[in-house]
Design a protein around this motif. Structure first.
Motif, PDB file in Angstrom:
ATOM      1  N   GLU A 205       0.386 -39.733 -17.797  1.00 52.52           N
ATOM      2  CA  GLU A 205       0.654 -39.417 -19.202  1.00 52.52           C
ATOM      3  C   GLU A 205       1.613 -40.433 -19.817  1.00 52.52           C
ATOM      4  OE1 GLU A 205       2.235 -35.520 -19.564  1.00 52.52           O
ATOM      5  OE2 GLU A 205       0.507 -34.545 -18.620  1.00 52.52           O
ATOM      6  N   THR A 206       2.693 -40.723 -19.111  1.00 53.02           N
ATOM      7  CA  THR A 206       3.672 -41.660 -19.666  1.00 53.02           C
ATOM      8  C   THR A 206       3.093 -43.076 -19.724  1.00 53.02           C
ATOM      9  OG1 THR A 206       4.741 -42.120 -17.511  1.00 53.02           O
ATOM     10  CG2 THR A 206       5.580 -40.257 -18.798  1.00 53.02           C
ATOM     11  N   PHE A 207       2.293 -43.433 -18.718  1.00 59.30           N
ATOM     12  CA  PHE A 207       1.647 -44.745 -18.723  1.00 59.30           C
ATOM     13  C   PHE A 207       0.704 -44.852 -19.914  1.00 59.30           C
ATOM     14  CE2 PHE A 207      -0.208 -47.997 -15.454  1.00 59.30           C
ATOM     15  CZ  PHE A 207       0.071 -49.021 -16.336  1.00 59.30           C
ATOM     16  N   ALA A 208      -0.043 -43.803 -20.170  1.00 60.14           N
ATOM     17  CA  ALA A 208      -0.969 -43.814 -21.302  1.00 60.14           C
ATOM     18  C   ALA A 208      -0.230 -44.012 -22.617  1.00 60.14           C
ATOM     19  CB  ALA A 208      -1.771 -42.517 -21.332  1.00 60.14           C
ATOM     20  N   ASP A 209       0.917 -43.360 -22.774  1.00 57.29           N
ATOM     21  CA  ASP A 209       1.715 -43.558 -23.988  1.00 57.29           C
ATOM     22  C   ASP A 209       2.072 -45.028 -24.171  1.00 57.29           C
ATOM     23  OD1 ASP A 209       1.660 -40.858 -24.429  1.00 57.29           O
ATOM     24  OD2 ASP A 209       3.721 -40.494 -23.763  1.00 57.29           O
ATOM     25  N   ALA A 210       2.488 -45.661 -23.076  1.00 60.07           N
ATOM     26  CA  ALA A 210       2.942 -47.051 -23.168  1.00 60.07           C
ATOM     27  C   ALA A 210       1.800 -48.016 -23.450  1.00 60.07           C
ATOM     28  CB  ALA A 210       3.666 -47.437 -21.882  1.00 60.07           C
ATOM     29  N   VAL A 211       0.659 -47.837 -22.768  1.00 62.16           N
ATOM     30  CA  VAL A 211      -0.417 -48.813 -22.933  1.00 62.16           C
ATOM     31  C   VAL A 211      -1.202 -48.610 -24.223  1.00 62.16           C
ATOM     32  CG1 VAL A 211      -0.641 -49.183 -20.454  1.00 62.16           C
ATOM     33  CG2 VAL A 211      -2.101 -47.489 -21.582  1.00 62.16           C
TER      34      VAL A 211
ATOM     35  N   MET B 204      -8.487 -53.268 -18.531  1.00 59.57           N
ATOM     36  CA  MET B 204      -7.569 -52.640 -17.596  1.00 59.57           C
ATOM     37  C   MET B 204      -6.933 -51.405 -18.216  1.00 59.57           C
ATOM     38  SD  MET B 204      -4.090 -54.022 -15.773  1.00 59.57           S
ATOM     39  CE  MET B 204      -3.052 -53.418 -17.113  1.00 59.57           C
ATOM     40  N   VAL B 205      -6.546 -51.523 -19.488  1.00 62.58           N
ATOM     41  CA  VAL B 205      -5.938 -50.392 -20.177  1.00 62.58           C
ATOM     42  C   VAL B 205      -6.919 -49.228 -20.263  1.00 62.58           C
ATOM     43  CG1 VAL B 205      -5.073 -49.601 -22.408  1.00 62.58           C
ATOM     44  CG2 VAL B 205      -4.258 -51.764 -21.448  1.00 62.58           C
ATOM     45  N   ALA B 206      -8.170 -49.528 -20.611  1.00 69.44           N
ATOM     46  CA  ALA B 206      -9.182 -48.472 -20.682  1.00 69.44           C
ATOM     47  C   ALA B 206      -9.357 -47.796 -19.333  1.00 69.44           C
ATOM     48  CB  ALA B 206     -10.506 -49.056 -21.159  1.00 69.44           C
ATOM     49  N   SER B 207      -9.297 -48.581 -18.264  1.00 65.80           N
ATOM     50  CA  SER B 207      -9.431 -48.024 -16.927  1.00 65.80           C
ATOM     51  C   SER B 207      -8.254 -47.113 -16.596  1.00 65.80           C
ATOM     52  CB  SER B 207      -9.518 -49.156 -15.900  1.00 65.80           C
ATOM     53  OG  SER B 207      -9.525 -48.649 -14.588  1.00 65.80           O
ATOM     54  N   ILE B 208      -7.054 -47.536 -16.979  1.00 65.03           N
ATOM     55  CA  ILE B 208      -5.875 -46.719 -16.719  1.00 65.03           C
ATOM     56  C   ILE B 208      -5.958 -45.396 -17.465  1.00 65.03           C
ATOM     57  CG2 ILE B 208      -3.383 -46.565 -17.158  1.00 65.03           C
ATOM     58  CD1 ILE B 208      -3.328 -49.632 -16.580  1.00 65.03           C
ATOM     59  N   LEU B 209      -6.391 -45.448 -18.692  1.00 62.19           N
ATOM     60  CA  LEU B 209      -6.477 -44.227 -19.502  1.00 62.19           C
ATOM     61  C   LEU B 209      -7.500 -43.249 -18.922  1.00 62.19           C
ATOM     62  CD1 LEU B 209      -6.306 -45.750 -23.101  1.00 62.19           C
ATOM     63  CD2 LEU B 209      -4.506 -44.535 -21.872  1.00 62.19           C
ATOM     64  N   ALA B 210      -8.473 -43.772 -18.187  1.00 67.38           N
ATOM     65  CA  ALA B 210      -9.524 -42.913 -17.641  1.00 67.38           C
ATOM     66  C   ALA B 210      -9.259 -42.482 -16.201  1.00 67.38           C
ATOM     67  CB  ALA B 210     -10.868 -43.649 -17.701  1.00 67.38           C
ATOM     68  N   THR B 211      -8.191 -42.961 -15.597  1.00 66.30           N
ATOM     69  CA  THR B 211      -7.982 -42.698 -14.172  1.00 66.30           C
ATOM     70  C   THR B 211      -7.423 -41.304 -13.936  1.00 66.30           C
ATOM     71  OG1 THR B 211      -7.266 -43.770 -12.131  1.00 66.30           O
ATOM     72  CG2 THR B 211      -5.606 -43.503 -13.861  1.00 66.30           C
ATOM     73  N   THR B 212      -7.443 -40.903 -12.682  1.00 66.72           N
ATOM     74  CA  THR B 212      -6.966 -39.590 -12.247  1.00 66.72           C
ATOM     75  C   THR B 212      -6.202 -39.775 -10.942  1.00 66.72           C
ATOM     76  OG1 THR B 212      -8.937 -39.149 -10.908  1.00 66.72           O
ATOM     77  CG2 THR B 212      -8.994 -38.459 -13.246  1.00 66.72           C
ATOM     78  N   PRO B 213      -5.387 -38.780 -10.549  1.00 66.38           N
ATOM     79  CA  PRO B 213      -4.732 -38.882  -9.237  1.00 66.38           C
ATOM     80  C   PRO B 213      -5.723 -39.072  -8.102  1.00 66.38           C
ATOM     81  CG  PRO B 213      -3.720 -37.147 -10.546  1.00 66.38           C
ATOM     82  CD  PRO B 213      -4.920 -37.604 -11.321  1.00 66.38           C
ATOM     83  N   GLU B 214      -6.851 -38.384  -8.172  1.00 67.21           N
ATOM     84  CA  GLU B 214      -7.850 -38.503  -7.114  1.00 67.21           C
ATOM     85  C   GLU B 214      -8.422 -39.922  -7.050  1.00 67.21           C
ATOM     86  OE1 GLU B 214      -7.176 -34.374  -8.115  1.00 67.21           O
ATOM     87  OE2 GLU B 214      -7.729 -36.084  -9.386  1.00 67.21           O
ATOM     88  N   ARG B 215      -8.639 -40.511  -8.213  1.00 65.60           N
ATOM     89  CA  ARG B 215      -9.192 -41.869  -8.234  1.00 65.60           C
ATOM     90  C   ARG B 215      -8.189 -42.878  -7.690  1.00 65.60           C
ATOM     91  NH1 ARG B 215     -11.911 -43.807 -13.729  1.00 65.60           N
ATOM     92  NH2 ARG B 215     -13.144 -41.964 -13.204  1.00 65.60           N
ATOM     93  N   ILE B 216      -6.917 -42.664  -7.956  1.00 67.10           N
ATOM     94  CA  ILE B 216      -5.893 -43.557  -7.414  1.00 67.10           C
ATOM     95  C   ILE B 216      -5.937 -43.540  -5.886  1.00 67.10           C
ATOM     96  CG2 ILE B 216      -3.401 -43.863  -7.148  1.00 67.10           C
ATOM     97  CD1 ILE B 216      -3.100 -43.056 -10.077  1.00 67.10           C
ATOM     98  N   ILE B 217      -6.066 -42.364  -5.306  1.00 70.94           N
ATOM     99  CA  ILE B 217      -6.157 -42.277  -3.847  1.00 70.94           C
ATOM    100  C   ILE B 217      -7.417 -42.970  -3.349  1.00 70.94           C
ATOM    101  CG2 ILE B 217      -6.367 -40.700  -1.890  1.00 70.94           C
ATOM    102  CD1 ILE B 217      -4.761 -38.646  -3.536  1.00 70.94           C
ATOM    103  N   GLU B 218      -8.539 -42.726  -4.013  1.00 70.73           N
ATOM    104  CA  GLU B 218      -9.813 -43.337  -3.605  1.00 70.73           C
ATOM    105  C   GLU B 218      -9.739 -44.860  -3.645  1.00 70.73           C
ATOM    106  OE1 GLU B 218     -12.689 -41.746  -6.261  1.00 70.73           O
ATOM    107  OE2 GLU B 218     -12.530 -39.684  -5.496  1.00 70.73           O
TER     108      GLU B 218
END
Length: 350
Positions: A255-261, A278-292
Motif C-alpha cells: 500500500e505504501t509503495f503504491a502511494d509512492a510510485v 515496473m510501476v504497473a507491475s508493482i501496483l498489481a503484485t501481491t504477497p503471494e506473487r512476491i514469494i513466487e
C-alpha cells in the motif's frame, strides 16, 4: 554464508510511531550483532510512508554503531544526486570512524519523481550526478587534497575531514534493479552489488547479474564480487502462521509503495527505461506473487532453507540475503521470532 537484516520502514501512523519503530529496530540490531548476523542496512527515502521514516541512513546507523561491536553497517542506499559529494563523503567518513571501520557504503540513484522535484534535481541528470559524486567521494576518501571540476560540483584544494578508517576506503556497493548500465558501471569500477529480486522483470535480473559477475572478474583481477539480495522474511514454527503474518504486513508495505510510485503516472525519463512497466507491475503484485518470484523467505525454518538455496541458484553463486524482518507495525514477538529462528535454525544449515 552471510546474512543481514534490512530496515526499510513502510507503515502508517496507525501502525506505529516513528520513535517506536526506531527503538524496535535498534533492539533488533543489537540482538542481530549478538546472534552472528553479518550486516545491518537501512535506506534513504523521503516524503512518503514508503521509506520516508529514514531520510538519513547515517544518523540511524550511528545509533546502531553505538549499540554493536561486530556487525557491518550498510547504507542501502544513500543518494548522491541529492547531496554535495564533500558533505556526503564526510558523513560517511564520520560513520566509518564511529563504527571503527565497519561501514559499507551503498549508493543508489533514487527513482521517485517527488524526491527529485523537492530537491530540485532533474531526473534527466540522475546517472551523471550519481557517477560524478561517487567519483569525487572516492577521491576525497583516498587523496590528501582534491581539486576537481565536474559538471555539477567543483572542489578546490579540499582535504576531507575526518579521514576514513578503512583503507583505501570503505567497500562501495551499487543498488541496481532494471537498468543494465548500472550493473555494467558497478562491475567495471569494482563495486559490489545490491539487488531486489521482486522489483525487476522476471528473468532479466538474473541475466544482468550474470553480466555483472563476468565483467567484474574481467575488470578486477584477484578480487571477488559480492552481491547482497534484499528479501522480505517472516519465519514461524508453523507455515500457516508465517504466511498469515507475512500477508498482513506485506499488504501494508505494498500500500505504501503504491502511494509512492503513483508519482510516476504521466511521467517518463530516458534515465529510467521501462520504469512505467515496473510501476504497473508493482501496483498489481501481491504477497503471494512476491514469494513466487523469489522475493521473500516465508514459512518454517525448513521452508526458508529451501528458499535461500533456490535464491543462490537463481543468482549463480554466493549471495548475502539482507532481510526485512520488521516493516513497522510488526510486533516484538513477530520480529524477534524471525530473527532468532533464522539465526538458530537456518543459518547453521547454510
Amino acid at each position: 554464508m552471510k546474512f543481514g537484516i534490512n530496515f526499510f520502514p513502510s507503515f502508517r501512523a496507525e501502525d506505529s510511531t516513528t520513535a517506536d519503530y526506531y527503538e524496535q529496530c535498534l533492539r533488533l540490531a543489537a540482538r542481530a550483532d549478538e546472534l552472528g548476523y553479518h550486516s545491518v542496512k537501512t535506506v534513504e527515502h523521503s516524503f512518503y510512508d514508503y521509506g520516508g521514516h529514514s531520510p538519513n541512513p547515517c544518523v540511524f546507523l550511528s545509533a546502531v554503531a553505538a549499540r554493536t561491536r561486530r556487525v557491518r553497517l550498510f547504507t542501502g542506499a544513500v543518494i548522491p544526486a541529492f547531496h554535495h559529494p564533500a558533505h556526503l563523503g564526510g558523513d560517511l567518513a564520520m560513520l566509518d570512524n564511529m563504527s571503527r571501520g565497519r561501514l559499507d557504503a551503498g549508493f543508489g540513484r533514487a527513482f521517485l519523481p517527488k524526491e527529485f522535484e523537492v530537491y530540485g534535481v532533474p531526473m534527466s541528470e540522475s546517472r551523471d550526478r550519481f557517477e560524478e559524486a561517487i567519483g569525487m567521494i572516492r577521491r576525497l576518501w583516498t587523496e590528501e587534497r582534491v581539486t576537481a571540476k565536474g559538471r555539477f560540483w567543483t572542489l578546490e584544494d579540499v582535504r576531507l575531514m575526518p579521514r576514513v578508517v578503512q583503507k583505501p576506503h570503505p567497500p562501495v556497493w551499487i543498488a541496481a534493479i532494471s537498468t543494465e548500465e548500472s550493473f555494467v558501471y558497478a562491475a567495471k569500477n569494482g563495486f559490489h552489488l545490491m539487488i531486489v529480486p521482486y522489483a525487476g522483470k522476471p528473468g532479466q535480473l538474473q541475466e544482468f547479474v550474470k553480466l555483472y559477475r563476468r565483467l567484474f572478474r574481467q575488470s578486477n583481477a584477484g578480487r571477488s564480487e559480492q552481491i547482497q539480495v534484499a528479501q522480505f522474511c517472516y519465519v514461524a514454527e508453523k507455515r500457516d502462521e508465517a504466511m498469515a503474518g507475512f500477508r498482513r504486513i506485506c499488504k501494508r508495505y505494498l500500500e505504501t509503495f503504491a502511494d509512492a510510485v503513483q508519482s510516476w503516472q504521466g511521467k517518463s525519463s530516458d534515465q529510467y527505461p521501462g520504469y512505467d512497466k515496473m510501476v504497473a507491475s508493482i501496483l498489481a503484485t501481491t504477497p503471494e506473487r512476491i514469494i513466487e518470484q523469489g522475493g521473500a523467505f516465508v514459512g518454517t525454518p525448513d521452508d526458508v532453507v529451501a528458499q535461500v538455496n533456490k535464491c543462490r541458484e537463481q543468482f549463480g553463486g554466493d549471495i548475502e540475503p539482507s532481510m526485512q524482518i520488521n516493516f513497522g507495525g510488526s510486533s516484538d514477538a513477530e520480529a524477534f521470532r524471525t530473527l532468532e529462528l533464522v539465526a538458530t535454525k537456518v543459518m547453521p544449515r547454510l
